[in-house]
Scaffold this motif. Structure first.
Motif, mmCIF file in Angstrom:
data_model
loop_
_atom_site.group_PDB
_atom_site.id
_atom_site.type_symbol
_atom_site.label_atom_id
_atom_site.label_comp_id
_atom_site.label_asym_id
_atom_site.label_seq_id
_atom_site.Cartn_x
_atom_site.Cartn_y
_atom_site.Cartn_z
ATOM 1 N N GLU A 17 -7.954 22.305 9.886
ATOM 2 C CA GLU A 17 -7.607 23.722 10.088
ATOM 3 C C GLU A 17 -7.102 23.693 8.420
ATOM 4 O O GLU A 17 -7.648 24.336 7.394
ATOM 5 N N ARG A 18 -6.046 22.994 7.729
ATOM 6 C CA ARG A 18 -5.852 22.835 6.802
ATOM 7 C C ARG A 18 -6.513 22.213 5.798
ATOM 8 O O ARG A 18 -5.947 23.302 4.273
ATOM 9 N N LEU A 19 -7.585 21.264 6.135
ATOM 10 C CA LEU A 19 -8.633 21.284 4.833
ATOM 11 C C LEU A 19 -9.531 22.472 4.333
ATOM 12 O O LEU A 19 -9.750 22.164 3.029
ATOM 13 N N PHE A 20 -10.002 23.272 5.376
ATOM 14 C CA PHE A 20 -10.102 24.256 5.303
ATOM 15 C C PHE A 20 -9.913 25.091 4.658
ATOM 16 O O PHE A 20 -10.416 25.545 3.427
ATOM 17 N N GLU A 21 -8.427 25.654 4.613
ATOM 18 C CA GLU A 21 -7.636 26.019 3.663
ATOM 19 C C GLU A 21 -7.907 25.854 2.321
ATOM 20 O O GLU A 21 -7.451 26.581 1.506
ATOM 21 N N LEU A 22 -7.412 24.594 2.366
ATOM 22 C CA LEU A 22 -7.337 23.775 0.874
ATOM 23 C C LEU A 22 -8.600 24.250 0.315
ATOM 24 O O LEU A 22 -9.557 24.752 -1.014
ATOM 25 N N GLU A 23 -10.172 24.360 1.145
ATOM 26 C CA GLU A 23 -11.707 24.650 0.436
ATOM 27 C C GLU A 23 -12.191 25.603 0.545
ATOM 28 O O GLU A 23 -12.567 25.609 -0.943
ATOM 29 N N VAL A 36 -19.234 26.850 4.552
ATOM 30 C CA VAL A 36 -20.128 26.526 4.575
ATOM 31 C C VAL A 36 -20.694 25.838 2.151
ATOM 32 O O VAL A 36 -20.567 24.745 1.716
ATOM 33 N N GLY A 37 -20.729 27.431 2.143
ATOM 34 C CA GLY A 37 -20.517 27.072 0.563
ATOM 35 C C GLY A 37 -22.288 26.594 0.261
ATOM 36 O O GLY A 37 -22.971 26.642 1.085
ATOM 37 N N MET A 38 -22.540 27.044 -0.949
ATOM 38 C CA MET A 38 -23.317 27.048 -1.873
ATOM 39 C C MET A 38 -24.415 25.560 -1.655
ATOM 40 O O MET A 38 -23.338 24.637 -1.865
ATOM 41 N N SER A 60 -21.664 22.693 -0.858
ATOM 42 C CA SER A 60 -20.260 22.259 -1.776
ATOM 43 C C SER A 60 -18.982 22.084 -1.818
ATOM 44 O O SER A 60 -18.356 20.922 -1.414
ATOM 45 N N ARG A 61 -18.596 23.653 -0.218
ATOM 46 C CA ARG A 61 -17.528 23.631 0.691
ATOM 47 C C ARG A 61 -16.946 21.931 1.431
ATOM 48 O O ARG A 61 -15.973 22.164 1.011
ATOM 49 N N ILE A 62 -17.836 22.256 2.308
ATOM 50 C CA ILE A 62 -17.711 21.870 3.459
ATOM 51 C C ILE A 62 -18.012 20.524 3.384
ATOM 52 O O ILE A 62 -16.989 19.761 4.081
ATOM 53 N N HIS A 63 -18.598 20.275 1.897
ATOM 54 C CA HIS A 63 -18.777 18.449 1.867
ATOM 55 C C HIS A 63 -18.304 17.606 1.720
ATOM 56 O O HIS A 63 -18.138 16.634 2.264
ATOM 57 N N GLY A 64 -16.435 18.317 0.697
ATOM 58 C CA GLY A 64 -15.460 17.199 0.312
ATOM 59 C C GLY A 64 -14.741 17.220 2.344
ATOM 60 O O GLY A 64 -14.479 16.481 1.810
ATOM 61 N N ILE A 65 -15.079 18.208 3.094
ATOM 62 C CA ILE A 65 -14.193 17.602 3.628
ATOM 63 C C ILE A 65 -14.813 16.761 4.824
ATOM 64 O O ILE A 65 -14.326 16.053 5.533
ATOM 65 N N VAL A 66 -15.890 16.766 5.283
ATOM 66 C CA VAL A 66 -17.142 16.072 5.733
ATOM 67 C C VAL A 66 -16.509 14.889 5.411
ATOM 68 O O VAL A 66 -16.638 13.714 5.535
#
Length: 412
Positions: free
Chosen positions: A209-215, A255-257, A260-266
């Motif tokens: 959850e926190r990672l999503f908040e950051l991204e 998810v992002g373009m 792009s956003r979810i990639h860092g979390i993954v």
């Protein structure tokens, strides 16, 4: 030598970032006073003045002037002749205040003071760390891997505080070496053997959850809400999101373009597969989305039992269940419903169609001929071989073939 030691203790104090001045002065004064009590039986007639900026201190003693030969307690009283050595003007009954040089108290007193101070410093540091992290439960912290053991890992934060990341709170495919940077969430803070124990986690839902908040700025700003997260660390996660602003597509924003956003979390979660799902109060639709990527044919919901039967085409079943049953397990946790998967073919057995339904495609006399031999439904016709139908109905084979193809198309 001892004087330097004491000054060192003071400088140690000045290093303590987390301790406020008032507490600092109180602790120092307590330490001095406890030594004075040990030496003189009381500290009530002493004034202790501490200057934390310079790292020094003064101790003043107050004594009553008494006639020579009448001194009962040298700590509380001073003979007139002695007082006059300090200042000619002193008279009996007055109070003399003179500075006491702590260094004159001898080695033992200084050692006691130093031990006292060190112990108190340790206590204060522990309290400060405990309180600091108690307030940070559920926050992400960054640190450096300092030591790795079989059952846990020691991580140091930027102030050198010790944090523990147990094996159970690590993602199975986590691999760290000494000196690596690491991110985790503060899971809980305990006191063990009088020491603060700060436990980190990388497997908790809160970390994701926190990672999503950051991204995702929209989550941080409250435009998108995370309704629920379920995960099997390092394998797969499902996250239900909702937006209160119709112009925002919550799934797209997370998810992002091009991802792009979810990639860092993954990447941070060692390639954990993350399904972002649009939350809805419509439970049918929510279950359907939760079982993504499988395509569902129909759902029967048993509200009282919080259970649902999900019907899928045979080729979709394994997708819905997922590797080791993971997809369906997470979907169940996310929706709060126990999900049972059924192949749709079993359902078809029950769903037959009466021949009358085909009256607009098949001539009435052909249907009558079929009914005459006891075939009232489409399946009862399809279950018989063509030659049988031709022989029993006296219809042309061509007509029979045409009927069969019309009936077949109904079930495809």
């Amino acid at each position: 030598m001892e004087h330097i030691n004491l000054i060192d203790t003071f400088s140690e104090f000045k290093e303590l970032k987390n301790i406020d001045r008032v507490t600092l002065i109180r602790v120092l004064e307590d330490a001095f006073r406890s030594v004075l009590v040990k030496m003189f039986g009381t500290d009530e007639n002493f004034d202790v003045i501490i200057n934390t900026d310079k790292g020094d201190f003064e101790i003043w003693r107050n004594r009553e002037v008494v006639a020579d030969g009448e001194v009962v307690n040298e700590n509380l009283q001073i003979a007139l002749s002695q007082a006059k050595l300090i200042d000619e003007d002193y008279e009996i009954g007055e109070e003399v205040t003179d500075e006491v040089k702590f260094m004159d108290f001898g080695r033992r007193a200084i050692l006691t003071l130093r031990q006292n101070l060190s112990a108190r410093i340790m206590e204060l540091q522990k309290d400060a760390v405990y309180n600091k992290y108690k307030e940070r439960i559920g926050e992400i912290v960054a640190g450096e891997v300092y030591q790795i053991w079989k059952r846990e890992m020691l991580v140091l934060d930027d102030e050198g505080n010790e944090l523990i990341l147990p094996k159970a709170e690590q993602i199975p495919s986590d691999f760290y070496r000494k000196g690596d940077a690491i991110r985790a969430v503060v899971a809980r803070v305990e006191i063990r053997n009088n020491n603060p124990l700060i436990i980190l986690s990388r497997t908790s839902e809160v970390f994701l959850e926190r990672l999503f908040e950051l991204e995702v700025p929209e989550i941080h700003d409250g435009l998108i809400t995370i309704k629920k997260i379920v995960r099997q660390p390092g394998e797969r996660a499902k996250i239900a999101v909702e937006s209160y602003d119709d112009r925002i597509d919550p799934v797209g924003a997370c998810v992002g373009m091009k991802g792009s956003r979810i990639h860092g979390i993954v990447r941070e979660l060692r390639n954990e597969n993350i399904d972002v799902i649009n939350y809805t109060n419509n439970i049918q639709l929510f279950i359907q989305r939760a079982l993504n990527p499988a395509k569902i044919s129909s759902i029967k919901i048993f509200e009282d039992e919080k259970r649902a039967q999900v019907y899928l085409k045979p080729e979709e079943v394994s997708l819905a269940i997922g590797k080791g049953g993971l997809n369906i397990r997470l979907a169940s946790q996310l929706t709060g419903y126990e999900l049972d998967v059924y192949r749709e073919t079993e359902e078809d057995e029950e769903e037959d169609v009466s021949l009358d339904e085909f009256a607009d495609e098949i001539d009435g006399w052909v249907l009558d001929a079929l009914k005459a031999i006891g075939c009232d439904t489409a399946k009862s016709v399809l279950d018989l071989p063509v030659e049988d139908l031709v022989k029993r109905t006296d219809l042309e084979e061509e007509t029979i073939q045409e009927v069969i193809s019309i009936l077949r198309s109904e079930f495809e």
